[in-house]
Design a protein around this motif. Structure first.
Motif, mmCIF file in Angstrom:
data_model
loop_
_atom_site.group_PDB
_atom_site.id
_atom_site.type_symbol
_atom_site.label_atom_id
_atom_site.label_comp_id
_atom_site.label_asym_id
_atom_site.label_seq_id
_atom_site.Cartn_x
_atom_site.Cartn_y
_atom_site.Cartn_z
ATOM 1 N N GLN A 1 -62.245 66.451 -32.916
ATOM 2 C CA GLN A 1 -63.452 67.121 -33.408
ATOM 3 C C GLN A 1 -64.246 67.780 -32.289
ATOM 4 O O GLN A 1 -64.967 68.748 -32.516
ATOM 5 N N VAL A 2 -64.113 67.258 -31.084
ATOM 6 C CA VAL A 2 -64.843 67.815 -29.944
ATOM 7 C C VAL A 2 -64.419 69.255 -29.666
ATOM 8 O O VAL A 2 -65.247 70.144 -29.451
ATOM 9 N N ASN A 3 -63.101 69.462 -29.668
ATOM 10 C CA ASN A 3 -62.565 70.793 -29.378
ATOM 11 C C ASN A 3 -62.192 71.575 -30.642
ATOM 12 O O ASN A 3 -61.432 72.540 -30.585
ATOM 13 N N GLU A 4 -62.732 71.144 -31.754
ATOM 14 C CA GLU A 4 -62.371 71.762 -33.040
ATOM 15 C C GLU A 4 -62.554 73.281 -33.077
ATOM 16 O O GLU A 4 -61.650 73.998 -33.534
ATOM 17 N N PRO A 5 -63.686 73.835 -32.628
ATOM 18 C CA PRO A 5 -63.868 75.296 -32.692
ATOM 19 C C PRO A 5 -62.761 76.058 -31.951
ATOM 20 O O PRO A 5 -62.266 77.077 -32.445
ATOM 21 N N ILE A 6 -62.386 75.556 -30.779
ATOM 22 C CA ILE A 6 -61.330 76.202 -29.998
ATOM 23 C C ILE A 6 -59.987 76.081 -30.704
ATOM 24 O O ILE A 6 -59.214 77.046 -30.786
ATOM 25 N N LEU A 7 -59.715 74.901 -31.247
ATOM 26 C CA LEU A 7 -58.442 74.667 -31.934
ATOM 27 C C LEU A 7 -58.328 75.484 -33.216
ATOM 28 O O LEU A 7 -57.243 75.950 -33.574
ATOM 29 N N LEU A 8 -59.441 75.668 -33.906
ATOM 30 C CA LEU A 8 -59.437 76.476 -35.129
ATOM 31 C C LEU A 8 -59.114 77.928 -34.805
ATOM 32 O O LEU A 8 -58.328 78.575 -35.507
ATOM 33 N N ARG A 9 -59.729 78.430 -33.733
ATOM 34 C CA ARG A 9 -59.456 79.802 -33.322
ATOM 35 C C ARG A 9 -57.991 79.949 -32.894
ATOM 36 O O ARG A 9 -57.305 80.907 -33.258
ATOM 37 N N SER A 10 -57.508 79.002 -32.107
ATOM 38 C CA SER A 10 -56.110 79.027 -31.671
ATOM 39 C C SER A 10 -55.177 78.897 -32.865
ATOM 40 O O SER A 10 -54.126 79.537 -32.929
ATOM 41 N N GLY A 11 -55.576 78.077 -33.833
ATOM 42 C CA GLY A 11 -54.753 77.840 -35.011
ATOM 43 C C GLY A 11 -54.570 79.080 -35.855
ATOM 44 O O GLY A 11 -53.467 79.363 -36.341
ATOM 45 N N ILE A 12 -55.643 79.846 -36.030
ATOM 46 C CA ILE A 12 -55.550 81.078 -36.817
ATOM 47 C C ILE A 12 -54.626 82.083 -36.122
ATOM 48 O O ILE A 12 -53.783 82.715 -36.764
ATOM 49 N N ALA A 13 -54.772 82.213 -34.809
ATOM 50 C CA ALA A 13 -53.931 83.147 -34.055
ATOM 51 C C ALA A 13 -52.457 82.744 -34.139
ATOM 52 O O ALA A 13 -51.572 83.590 -34.340
ATOM 53 N N LEU A 14 -52.190 81.447 -33.991
ATOM 54 C CA LEU A 14 -50.815 80.955 -34.045
ATOM 55 C C LEU A 14 -50.243 81.080 -35.451
ATOM 56 O O LEU A 14 -49.078 81.476 -35.625
ATOM 57 N N LEU A 15 -51.046 80.757 -36.440
ATOM 58 C CA LEU A 15 -50.603 80.861 -37.828
ATOM 59 C C LEU A 15 -50.228 82.297 -38.172
ATOM 60 O O LEU A 15 -49.202 82.554 -38.814
ATOM 61 N N CYS A 16 -51.043 83.235 -37.734
ATOM 62 C CA CYS A 16 -50.769 84.648 -37.992
ATOM 63 C C CYS A 16 -49.501 85.098 -37.278
ATOM 64 O O CYS A 16 -48.687 85.826 -37.833
ATOM 65 N N ALA A 17 -49.325 84.638 -36.038
ATOM 66 C CA ALA A 17 -48.147 85.009 -35.257
ATOM 67 C C ALA A 17 -46.862 84.525 -35.925
ATOM 68 O O ALA A 17 -45.867 85.264 -36.007
ATOM 69 N N HIS A 18 -46.872 83.291 -36.421
ATOM 70 C CA HIS A 18 -45.679 82.746 -37.071
ATOM 71 C C HIS A 18 -45.451 83.364 -38.451
ATOM 72 O O HIS A 18 -44.313 83.537 -38.880
ATOM 73 N N PHE A 19 -46.527 83.685 -39.129
ATOM 74 C CA PHE A 19 -46.424 84.368 -40.427
ATOM 75 C C PHE A 19 -45.752 85.729 -40.237
ATOM 76 O O PHE A 19 -44.763 86.063 -40.895
ATOM 77 N N GLU A 20 -46.280 86.491 -39.299
ATOM 78 C CA GLU A 20 -45.723 87.814 -38.995
ATOM 79 C C GLU A 20 -44.287 87.696 -38.484
ATOM 80 O O GLU A 20 -43.394 88.438 -38.909
ATOM 81 N N GLY A 21 -44.063 86.745 -37.585
ATOM 82 C CA GLY A 21 -42.744 86.587 -36.983
ATOM 83 C C GLY A 21 -41.672 86.215 -37.981
ATOM 84 O O GLY A 21 -40.557 86.744 -37.930
ATOM 85 N N PHE A 22 -41.999 85.309 -38.910
ATOM 86 C CA PHE A 22 -40.974 84.889 -39.865
ATOM 87 C C PHE A 22 -40.669 85.975 -40.880
ATOM 88 O O PHE A 22 -39.507 86.189 -41.241
ATOM 89 N N ILE A 23 -41.697 86.665 -41.361
ATOM 90 C CA ILE A 23 -41.468 87.752 -42.329
ATOM 91 C C ILE A 23 -40.555 88.813 -41.709
ATOM 92 O O ILE A 23 -39.606 89.290 -42.344
ATOM 93 N N LYS A 24 -40.830 89.151 -40.464
ATOM 94 C CA LYS A 24 -40.021 90.158 -39.766
ATOM 95 C C LYS A 24 -38.594 89.664 -39.550
ATOM 96 O O LYS A 24 -37.632 90.387 -39.811
ATOM 97 N N ARG A 25 -38.460 88.433 -39.083
ATOM 98 C CA ARG A 25 -37.140 87.860 -38.814
ATOM 99 C C ARG A 25 -36.307 87.739 -40.092
ATOM 100 O O ARG A 25 -35.140 88.121 -40.132
#
Length: 224
Positions: A39-63
């Motif tokens: 919970q301490v680093n939640e804001p940073i992890l949420l931001r990182s999570g959205i970026a990573l989620l989008c990257a894998h979403f885009e990557g898998f659709i393309k692949r």
């Protein structure tokens, strides 16, 4: 050296998609666990999570889309027996050249190329470094629908969740990668996470089903 991926049967297609999806799910699930525990680093992890989620979403659709095209190419079917999207894919450069010219000779050349192509077999090679399909770094619903049209599959898989893809995922990702502040809500993140993960799992099944049902073949009219 460029890696040419050959997919001649459905089992190979299934294996490639399963392997690709597995490592992506492992990463995003691991990040989800970190968000839940830290919970301490939640804001940073949420931001990182959205970026990573989008990257894998885009990557898998393309692949997955590229693998499907590679699978169809592996069947070595004549263009005249395939849906017209495969001819459009092959003749993309000719279409672009023709659109920039008013010369009749250029237009005639295009028609002649099309007529010759019909009797040839679709056996394009898929190189990981340069695939058939690109998201153009913008996997919004309009681009995703265009990808479906390009590979010749009819589905509303992206339209039903357009709001989550365009707003909850991409809008937040855009702010993050451009260094803008984004106040992400924990519950919204988890909801978006579950929906996007479900979409890529459904897309995997959509591709396999299209291959099994031979949806790449042209629908021939039955004489009554």
């Amino acid at each position: 050296m460029a890696n040419n991926i050959q997919i001649k049967d459905i089992e190979k297609l299934e294996d490639l998609l399963s392997e690709d999806l597995a490592w992506r799910k492992k990463e995003i699930l691991s990040l989800k666990i970190l968000v839940e525990k830290d919970q301490v680093n939640e804001p940073i992890l949420l931001r990182s999570g959205i970026a990573l989620l989008c990257a894998h979403f885009e990557g898998f659709i393309k692949r997955a889309s590229n693998c499907y095209i590679a699978y169809v190419a592996g069947q070595k079917i004549k263009y005249e027996d395939l849906k017209s999207n495969f001819i459009a894919l092959k003749m993309e450069k000719e279409f672009k050249r023709c659109s920039k010219s008013e010369k009749n000779s250029v237009h005639t050349e295009l028609l002649e190329s099309y007529q010759k192509l019909n009797k040839k077999r679709f056996d394009e090679k898929y190189f990981e470094e340069k695939g058939f399909i690109s998201t153009n770094s913008n996997p919004g619903t309009e681009r995703l629908k265009e990808i479906l049209a390009t590979i010749g599959i009819e589905s509303d898989i992206f339209e039903t969740k357009a709001n989550y893809i365009d707003s909850s995922l991409l809008a937040n990702r855009h702010k993050i990668v451009h260094g803008e502040y984004s106040n992400l809500d924990r519950d919204d993140f988890f909801n978006t996470f579950e929906i996007i993960l479900k979409i890529i799992e459904q897309y995997e099944q959509l591709i396999i089903q299209a291959a099994e049902e031979k949806q790449y073949l042209k629908v021939k009219e039955v004489n009554k």
